[in-house]
Design a protein around this motif. Sequence first.
Motif, PDB file in Angstrom:
ATOM      1  N   PRO A  91       0.852  -1.188   0.000  1.00 51.97           N
ATOM      2  CA  PRO A  91       0.000   0.000   0.000  1.00 51.97           C
ATOM      3  C   PRO A  91       0.893   1.244   0.000  1.00 51.97           C
ATOM      4  O   PRO A  91       1.918   1.267   0.680  1.00 51.97           O
ATOM      5  CB  PRO A  91      -0.766  -0.118   1.325  1.00 51.97           C
ATOM      6  N   ASP A 105      -3.285   5.558  -3.158  1.00 52.06           N
ATOM      7  CA  ASP A 105      -4.516   6.344  -3.032  1.00 52.06           C
ATOM      8  C   ASP A 105      -4.333   7.725  -3.658  1.00 52.06           C
ATOM      9  O   ASP A 105      -4.433   8.756  -2.980  1.00 52.06           O
ATOM     10  CB  ASP A 105      -4.944   6.432  -1.567  1.00 52.06           C
ATOM     11  N   MET A 109       0.926  -6.620  15.543  1.00 45.80           N
ATOM     12  CA  MET A 109       0.750  -5.323  14.889  1.00 45.80           C
ATOM     13  C   MET A 109       1.519  -5.227  13.579  1.00 45.80           C
ATOM     14  O   MET A 109       1.449  -4.228  12.895  1.00 45.80           O
ATOM     15  CB  MET A 109       1.281  -4.195  15.796  1.00 45.80           C
ATOM     16  N   LYS A 130       2.048   7.794   8.259  1.00 42.99           N
ATOM     17  CA  LYS A 130       0.680   8.336   8.179  1.00 42.99           C
ATOM     18  C   LYS A 130      -0.161   7.851   9.353  1.00 42.99           C
ATOM     19  O   LYS A 130      -1.380   7.961   9.347  1.00 42.99           O
ATOM     20  CB  LYS A 130       0.007   7.925   6.852  1.00 42.99           C
TER      21      LYS A 130
END
Length: 360
Positions: free
Chosen positions: A11, A42, A157, A210
């Motif tokens: 991503p 994105d 995580m 982010k």
Amino acid sequence: MPDIKISIVIPTYQEVINIPLICEQINNHLTDIPFEIIFVDDNSQDGSSEAVARIAEQIPARIIVRTQERGLSTAVITGIESAKGRYIVVMDCDLSHPASAILPIIDKLESGQNDFVVGSRYIEGGSFDDDWGFFRLLNSKIATWLALPLCHIKDPMSGFFAFERQQFETCAHLTPTGYKIGLEIMVKGEFSKPGEQPIHFKDREHGESKLSLKEQLLYLRHLRRLYRFKYPVTSEFAQFGLVGGTGFVIDSLIYFALQAFFGLGHNFSRAISFWPAATWNWFWNRTITFTHREKSNHLRQWLSFLATSLAGFVMNFGTYTTLTSYVPFFIDNKFIALILGVLVGMGFNFMMARIFVFKE
Ligand code: GDD
């Protein structure tokens, strides 16, 4: 062209500097192995698409640009859905996950030792850059501890994980939110042998993380959903207990305030303080504990909650008085009898709440 063995899903959001670097690293470590790199971006508008187009002349890489949707987790799912390889590897673009770990991870899958593998900082041999400040470390540790009961690995995580692509079909009802899509896939999919490959997690050198406060709050909501999925009754009981704990505080405050400020007797105060506390419990159980269940008429539901709470209170009190009147041990240990009474009352209330008040 040989069948693709490994699809690496990455991503990206504003990672134009890192894209060529990660591609080079992957290419260097996967010589002679048919692979593809899928960036899911994105709409960064920073030249990422052009960078991938240039790289694609030499390395099997492509980019999916999303304009309608945003978010790391859904980007990962988009990438997995478009992948063609036998194995899926998901990793970050910022070079914090070492490409050198890809093959050892795939070995674990291929040998059948594991069916889901994460790149782990927290097992022997794993590490991370030691300039993490106290709060970042604490934050990461707490987030990790909260997720540990959901899976059998030490670094739940991790955003670096892999599994066989066909296993993705077993992941029912994904509700991708925030950052922890690896954890969600592991919890919801039918994986029986999760494992870990130690990695050194490097801090990013270019660009910015982010991971915002909003993402961290979303993580808590996400965790609640995952607990509900994996341990439906226990998670409802824990939330019911938490709400009951806050209700007990309200009950006690009102009980003492009525006596201190209005001069009421303790029996009368007790009889009054029950109602706002039970109403509080009803509201928060409706809003949090049983939020996924049918929302029936407010008044009817409130009344039935009060009725079952009263019955629970009678059971609580009945247990206490019976034990302290007839069982010698509890005559000298009244506080233990009180706790047992509370547990019996709460257990009863919980069952009634599940079966009648907030029924599915
Ligand atoms: N498409 C898309 N959309 N990609 C995103 C978005 C988004 O909204 N947000 C972040 N990414 C991409 C980044 O470009 C990067 O490649 C990767 O997702 C990880 O994002 P970072 O923002 O760099 O994450 P981090 O470094 O703070 O968090 C890391 O640590 C966590 C564990 O502490 C990541 O490795 C996480 O995956 C990991 O769980």
